[in-house]
Write a protein that holds these residues in place. Sequence first.
Motif, PDB file in Angstrom:
ATOM      1  N   GLU A 133       0.886  -1.206  -0.315  1.00 36.49           N
ATOM      2  CA  GLU A 133       0.151  -0.075  -0.082  1.00 36.49           C
ATOM      3  C   GLU A 133       0.492   1.314   0.061  1.00 36.49           C
ATOM      4  OE1 GLU A 133      -3.221   0.607   2.460  1.00 36.49           O
ATOM      5  OE2 GLU A 133      -3.867  -1.434   2.580  1.00 36.49           O
ATOM      6  N   ILE A 134       2.105   1.148   0.693  1.00 36.16           N
ATOM      7  CA  ILE A 134       2.816   2.518  -0.113  1.00 36.16           C
ATOM      8  C   ILE A 134       3.690   3.250  -1.561  1.00 36.16           C
ATOM      9  CG2 ILE A 134       5.360   3.232   1.425  1.00 36.16           C
ATOM     10  CD1 ILE A 134       3.018   2.708   3.260  1.00 36.16           C
ATOM     11  N   LEU A 135       3.009   3.375  -1.189  1.00 37.25           N
ATOM     12  CA  LEU A 135       3.166   4.323  -2.958  1.00 37.25           C
ATOM     13  C   LEU A 135       3.244   6.198  -2.883  1.00 37.25           C
ATOM     14  CD1 LEU A 135       0.037   2.392  -4.793  1.00 37.25           C
ATOM     15  CD2 LEU A 135       2.306   1.247  -4.870  1.00 37.25           C
ATOM     16  N   ASP A 136       3.755   5.913  -3.871  1.00 36.15           N
ATOM     17  CA  ASP A 136       3.981   7.472  -4.465  1.00 36.15           C
ATOM     18  C   ASP A 136       2.603   7.912  -4.722  1.00 36.15           C
ATOM     19  OD1 ASP A 136       6.823   7.362  -4.625  1.00 36.15           O
ATOM     20  OD2 ASP A 136       6.681   7.128  -6.751  1.00 36.15           O
ATOM     21  N   VAL A 137       2.375   9.210  -3.780  1.00 40.76           N
ATOM     22  CA  VAL A 137       1.077   9.987  -4.117  1.00 40.76           C
ATOM     23  C   VAL A 137       1.270  11.148  -4.346  1.00 40.76           C
ATOM     24  CG1 VAL A 137      -0.501  10.674  -2.474  1.00 40.76           C
ATOM     25  CG2 VAL A 137       0.549   7.684  -1.753  1.00 40.76           C
ATOM     26  N   ASP A 138      -0.315  11.617  -5.346  1.00 38.63           N
ATOM     27  CA  ASP A 138      -0.188  13.136  -6.267  1.00 38.63           C
ATOM     28  C   ASP A 138      -0.777  13.412  -4.329  1.00 38.63           C
ATOM     29  OD1 ASP A 138      -0.001  14.863  -7.271  1.00 38.63           O
ATOM     30  OD2 ASP A 138      -0.250  14.501  -9.303  1.00 38.63           O
ATOM     31  N   LEU A 139      -0.491  14.621  -3.894  1.00 41.95           N
ATOM     32  CA  LEU A 139      -0.633  15.008  -2.593  1.00 41.95           C
ATOM     33  C   LEU A 139      -1.674  15.649  -3.756  1.00 41.95           C
ATOM     34  CD1 LEU A 139       1.071  16.325  -0.081  1.00 41.95           C
ATOM     35  CD2 LEU A 139      -0.703  14.830   0.683  1.00 41.95           C
ATOM     36  N   LEU A 142      -4.948  14.799  -4.817  1.00 39.96           N
ATOM     37  CA  LEU A 142      -6.239  14.139  -3.796  1.00 39.96           C
ATOM     38  C   LEU A 142      -6.829  14.854  -3.270  1.00 39.96           C
ATOM     39  CD1 LEU A 142      -7.002  11.156  -2.476  1.00 39.96           C
ATOM     40  CD2 LEU A 142      -5.050  11.385  -1.472  1.00 39.96           C
ATOM     41  N   LEU A 143      -5.875  16.352  -3.070  1.00 39.13           N
ATOM     42  CA  LEU A 143      -6.375  17.496  -2.149  1.00 39.13           C
ATOM     43  C   LEU A 143      -7.822  17.517  -3.272  1.00 39.13           C
ATOM     44  CD1 LEU A 143      -6.455  19.412   0.038  1.00 39.13           C
ATOM     45  CD2 LEU A 143      -4.307  20.713  -1.272  1.00 39.13           C
ATOM     46  N   ARG A 144      -7.104  18.469  -4.394  1.00 40.72           N
ATOM     47  CA  ARG A 144      -8.289  18.987  -5.394  1.00 40.72           C
ATOM     48  C   ARG A 144      -9.625  17.715  -5.274  1.00 40.72           C
ATOM     49  NH1 ARG A 144      -3.509  20.015  -9.035  1.00 40.72           N
ATOM     50  NH2 ARG A 144      -3.800  22.488  -8.871  1.00 40.72           N
ATOM     51  N   SER A 145      -9.208  16.547  -5.365  1.00 39.53           N
ATOM     52  CA  SER A 145     -10.420  15.950  -5.547  1.00 39.53           C
ATOM     53  C   SER A 145     -11.026  15.995  -4.108  1.00 39.53           C
ATOM     54  CB  SER A 145     -10.071  14.074  -5.755  1.00 39.53           C
ATOM     55  OG  SER A 145     -11.415  13.281  -5.561  1.00 39.53           O
ATOM     56  N   HIS A 146     -10.958  15.933  -3.024  1.00 42.24           N
ATOM     57  CA  HIS A 146     -11.324  16.135  -1.861  1.00 42.24           C
ATOM     58  C   HIS A 146     -12.364  17.385  -1.554  1.00 42.24           C
ATOM     59  CE1 HIS A 146     -11.016  12.447   0.509  1.00 42.24           C
ATOM     60  NE2 HIS A 146     -10.062  12.185  -0.506  1.00 42.24           N
ATOM     61  N   ILE A 168       4.535  14.898  -4.152  1.00 42.95           N
ATOM     62  CA  ILE A 168       4.731  13.377  -4.565  1.00 42.95           C
ATOM     63  C   ILE A 168       4.899  13.526  -2.854  1.00 42.95           C
ATOM     64  CG2 ILE A 168       4.816  11.505  -5.656  1.00 42.95           C
ATOM     65  CD1 ILE A 168       3.460  13.190  -6.864  1.00 42.95           C
ATOM     66  N   ILE A 169       4.414  12.699  -2.459  1.00 43.42           N
ATOM     67  CA  ILE A 169       5.281  12.055  -0.954  1.00 43.42           C
ATOM     68  C   ILE A 169       4.472  10.778  -1.361  1.00 43.42           C
ATOM     69  CG2 ILE A 169       4.497  13.636  -0.216  1.00 43.42           C
ATOM     70  CD1 ILE A 169       2.993  12.226   2.011  1.00 43.42           C
ATOM     71  N   ASN A 170       5.622   9.755  -0.372  1.00 40.49           N
ATOM     72  CA  ASN A 170       5.701   8.128  -0.574  1.00 40.49           C
ATOM     73  C   ASN A 170       4.578   7.653   1.108  1.00 40.49           C
ATOM     74  OD1 ASN A 170       6.769   5.635   0.590  1.00 40.49           O
ATOM     75  ND2 ASN A 170       6.694   6.058  -1.137  1.00 40.49           N
ATOM     76  N   GLY A 171       3.756   6.704   0.417  1.00 43.67           N
ATOM     77  CA  GLY A 171       2.868   6.852   1.563  1.00 43.67           C
ATOM     78  C   GLY A 171       1.586   6.001   1.300  1.00 43.67           C
ATOM     79  N   GLU A 173      -1.853   5.855   0.187  1.00 44.58           N
ATOM     80  CA  GLU A 173      -2.732   7.005  -0.909  1.00 44.58           C
ATOM     81  C   GLU A 173      -4.359   6.482   0.362  1.00 44.58           C
ATOM     82  OE1 GLU A 173      -5.536   7.341  -4.502  1.00 44.58           O
ATOM     83  OE2 GLU A 173      -3.803   5.631  -4.406  1.00 44.58           O
ATOM     84  N   SER A 174      -4.468   5.128   1.188  1.00 43.60           N
ATOM     85  CA  SER A 174      -5.987   5.441   1.294  1.00 43.60           C
ATOM     86  C   SER A 174      -5.819   6.082   2.368  1.00 43.60           C
ATOM     87  CB  SER A 174      -5.831   3.811   1.698  1.00 43.60           C
ATOM     88  OG  SER A 174      -5.168   3.779   2.544  1.00 43.60           O
ATOM     89  N   HIS A 175      -4.742   5.939   3.633  1.00 45.51           N
ATOM     90  CA  HIS A 175      -4.274   6.965   4.348  1.00 45.51           C
ATOM     91  C   HIS A 175      -4.485   8.631   4.691  1.00 45.51           C
ATOM     92  CE1 HIS A 175      -2.970   3.712   7.337  1.00 45.51           C
ATOM     93  NE2 HIS A 175      -4.064   2.939   7.069  1.00 45.51           N
ATOM     94  N   ILE A 176      -3.941   8.762   3.547  1.00 46.32           N
ATOM     95  CA  ILE A 176      -4.379  10.364   3.234  1.00 46.32           C
ATOM     96  C   ILE A 176      -5.189  10.878   2.399  1.00 46.32           C
ATOM     97  CG2 ILE A 176      -3.138  12.199   2.042  1.00 46.32           C
ATOM     98  CD1 ILE A 176      -0.514   9.843   2.111  1.00 46.32           C
ATOM     99  N   ALA A 177      -5.858   9.960   1.813  1.00 43.24           N
ATOM    100  CA  ALA A 177      -7.573  10.034   1.428  1.00 43.24           C
ATOM    101  C   ALA A 177      -8.630  10.514   2.895  1.00 43.24           C
ATOM    102  CB  ALA A 177      -8.053   9.231   0.598  1.00 43.24           C
ATOM    103  N   ARG A 178      -8.681   9.731   3.900  1.00 42.82           N
ATOM    104  CA  ARG A 178      -8.702   9.368   5.413  1.00 42.82           C
ATOM    105  C   ARG A 178      -8.365  10.630   5.819  1.00 42.82           C
ATOM    106  NH1 ARG A 178     -10.393   4.970   8.909  1.00 42.82           N
ATOM    107  NH2 ARG A 178     -11.739   6.299  10.379  1.00 42.82           N
ATOM    108  N   LEU A 179      -7.299  11.357   5.748  1.00 42.38           N
ATOM    109  CA  LEU A 179      -6.968  12.622   6.459  1.00 42.38           C
ATOM    110  C   LEU A 179      -7.622  13.471   6.064  1.00 42.38           C
ATOM    111  CD1 LEU A 179      -4.652  14.352   7.682  1.00 42.38           C
ATOM    112  CD2 LEU A 179      -3.337  14.035   5.581  1.00 42.38           C
ATOM    113  N   PHE A 180      -7.303  13.492   4.512  1.00 41.14           N
ATOM    114  CA  PHE A 180      -8.158  14.770   4.217  1.00 41.14           C
ATOM    115  C   PHE A 180      -9.712  15.109   4.271  1.00 41.14           C
ATOM    116  CE2 PHE A 180      -4.869  15.098   0.145  1.00 41.14           C
ATOM    117  CZ  PHE A 180      -4.303  16.197   1.417  1.00 41.14           C
ATOM    118  N   ALA A 181     -10.635  13.724   4.065  1.00 42.07           N
ATOM    119  CA  ALA A 181     -11.754  13.778   4.789  1.00 42.07           C
ATOM    120  C   ALA A 181     -12.342  14.140   5.960  1.00 42.07           C
ATOM    121  CB  ALA A 181     -12.792  12.739   4.058  1.00 42.07           C
TER     122      ALA A 181
END
Length: 268
Positions: A133-139, A142-146, A168-171, A173-181
């Motif tokens: 699950e640890i991948l390059d995440v386009d912050l 993802l932020l624009r979507s939320h 981009i950060i390494n992490g 994506e589901s957890h960062i999506a949860r963060l924004f949500a």
Amino acid sequence: RRDTKKIEILISSAREISLGNMDIDIPSIKGNSEVDQLAESLHRMVIALRRTAEIEELSSHRMQEFLGDASHELRTPLTVVKGYVELLSGQSMVDTELRARAFSRVNSEILRMENLISDLLFLAEFGHVPTNEILDVDLSKLLRSHLSDFATFNKDREITSNIEDRLIINGSESHIARLFANIFANISRHTPIDAPVNVRLNRSDHGISLLIEDGGPGLPESAYRMGVQNFQRFDNSRSRENGGSGLGMSIIFAIVREHGGTITLRPS
């Protein structure tokens, strides 16, 4: 003979420490011999053990407090559900409108319990993210979507944003999506429907900087002084009013720490 006396003192002190006595003070032994260095090391170890014990005691107290709160939060909706089920199963509630209202109430209380249990499980399992699950995440993306979702359901708010592309950060994506949500859900729940929101994401000297602020009433003063810890619910009444679990801020802090970040709360 002087070194022998020092060693006897250190042996006695070490024995007390092994028995769990953290209040013992290692006598100050001045000098440059190996025994003096051992005494200094033992002194530093006792200080570290005391600090660890204090943190553990505080964590245990917070956990007990949280478990009491969580038990209460689960007991309350269960009592409501039980009462309405008894009414619906009897013959006293025959009015169609009243029955529909009762079913709606039961559903809302079940949803409230589901939210609390979901957040409890997330915090309990936190830190065990599968490696795949640890991948390059386009912050930025993802932020624009939320933020777009948030704007869709908040037509009365003035929303401004300045989001730099392709950060981009390494992490996870589901957890960062949860963060924004969680962040945008908190704003929706706890601020007036017309409170403005400003979002900024950009590169900084130390990596990536994200600022999300709103024109609401703010948090309790203690949150600005002390921050938020895992399993801490700093405002129980707010969760009861809106159906939240009260753990949103704990989850936000945990996800930021998981990704090597720091978080600061301050009045907008």
